[in-house]
Design a protein around this motif. Structure first.
Motif, PDB file in Angstrom:
ATOM      1  N   PRO A  15     -13.463   1.299  42.868  1.00  7.03           N
ATOM      2  CA  PRO A  15     -13.469   0.216  41.873  1.00  7.03           C
ATOM      3  C   PRO A  15     -13.799   0.710  40.474  1.00  7.03           C
ATOM      4  O   PRO A  15     -13.487   0.075  39.501  1.00  7.03           O
ATOM      5  N   LEU A  16     -14.435   1.870  40.361  1.00  6.50           N
ATOM      6  CA  LEU A  16     -14.795   2.392  39.054  1.00  6.50           C
ATOM      7  C   LEU A  16     -13.707   3.265  38.441  1.00  6.50           C
ATOM      8  O   LEU A  16     -13.868   3.780  37.348  1.00  6.50           O
ATOM      9  N   CYS A  17     -12.615   3.455  39.157  1.00  8.32           N
ATOM     10  CA  CYS A  17     -11.449   4.181  38.650  1.00  8.32           C
ATOM     11  C   CYS A  17     -11.793   5.614  38.275  1.00  8.32           C
ATOM     12  O   CYS A  17     -11.617   6.048  37.139  1.00  8.32           O
ATOM     13  N   VAL A  36     -20.249  -6.333  41.477  1.00 11.09           N
ATOM     14  CA  VAL A  36     -21.637  -6.611  41.826  1.00 11.09           C
ATOM     15  C   VAL A  36     -21.706  -7.509  43.054  1.00 11.09           C
ATOM     16  O   VAL A  36     -22.526  -7.301  43.945  1.00 11.09           O
ATOM     17  N   GLU A  37     -20.817  -8.501  43.138  1.00 10.12           N
ATOM     18  CA  GLU A  37     -20.788  -9.376  44.309  1.00 10.12           C
ATOM     19  C   GLU A  37     -20.393  -8.611  45.570  1.00 10.12           C
ATOM     20  O   GLU A  37     -20.925  -8.851  46.643  1.00 10.12           O
ATOM     21  N   GLN A  38     -19.469  -7.664  45.449  1.00  2.00           N
ATOM     22  CA  GLN A  38     -19.043  -6.876  46.601  1.00  2.00           C
ATOM     23  C   GLN A  38     -20.147  -5.952  47.097  1.00  2.00           C
ATOM     24  O   GLN A  38     -20.309  -5.736  48.285  1.00  2.00           O
ATOM     25  N   VAL A  39     -20.956  -5.417  46.187  1.00  2.00           N
ATOM     26  CA  VAL A  39     -22.027  -4.503  46.553  1.00  2.00           C
ATOM     27  C   VAL A  39     -23.259  -5.291  47.019  1.00  2.00           C
ATOM     28  O   VAL A  39     -24.137  -4.750  47.650  1.00  2.00           O
ATOM     29  N   GLN A  40     -23.341  -6.621  46.744  1.00  2.00           N
ATOM     30  CA  GLN A  40     -24.453  -7.515  47.141  1.00  2.00           C
ATOM     31  C   GLN A  40     -25.789  -7.124  46.539  1.00  2.00           C
ATOM     32  O   GLN A  40     -26.797  -7.014  47.220  1.00  2.00           O
ATOM     33  N   LEU A  41     -25.799  -6.805  45.194  1.00  2.00           N
ATOM     34  CA  LEU A  41     -27.048  -6.534  44.485  1.00  2.00           C
ATOM     35  C   LEU A  41     -27.754  -7.861  44.270  1.00  2.00           C
ATOM     36  O   LEU A  41     -27.205  -8.800  43.724  1.00  2.00           O
TER      37      LEU A  41
END
Length: 119
Positions: A15-17, A36-41
């Motif tokens: 995702p960070l290319c 951020v939602e995908q990583v669940q911080l």
């Protein structure tokens, strides 16, 4: 060639290319929120006390950025039977660790290094 490409024979697609400059993508606020939602911080909130804060532990680090693990106390003892006899094990609580992270060690090895725990 990057190490990832050499190992997996393809470019890294994250995702960070992190790939070629030709594939460069600008990260906008919407994309960052999705990541951020995908990583669940999540912000830490204590269940029992909303004012509770986690503070970092002070660990003495030497010039090589390492530290020595020292035992705090012995929590338990047990005897493990083997083919050749019996081995006495002790459950050691280490400084800078929780009770859940205590380890079972051979009593003789711990007694040689840390005799003060047995006095």
């Amino acid at each position: 060639m990057t190490p990832y490409e050499a190992l997996y024979e393809r470019k890294c697609r994250s995702p960070l290319c992190w790939d070629d400059k030709s594939d460069e993508v600008m990260l906008g606020p919407k994309m960052i929120l999705e990541m951020v939602e995908q990583v669940q911080l999540r912000k830490y909130v204590s269940m029992s006390d909303s004012t509770h804060r986690l503070e970092p532990e002070n660990v003495k680090i030497d010039q090589q950025f390492s530290y020595v693990e020292l035992p705090k106390e012995i929590l338990d003892r047990k005897v493990k039977k083997t083919r050749n006899g019996e081995t006495v094990l002790v459950k050691v609580l280490w400084f800078n660790h929780n009770v859940e992270e205590a380890t079972w060690e051979a009593k003789t090895a711990i007694k040689e290094k840390y005799l003060h725990l047995f006095i």
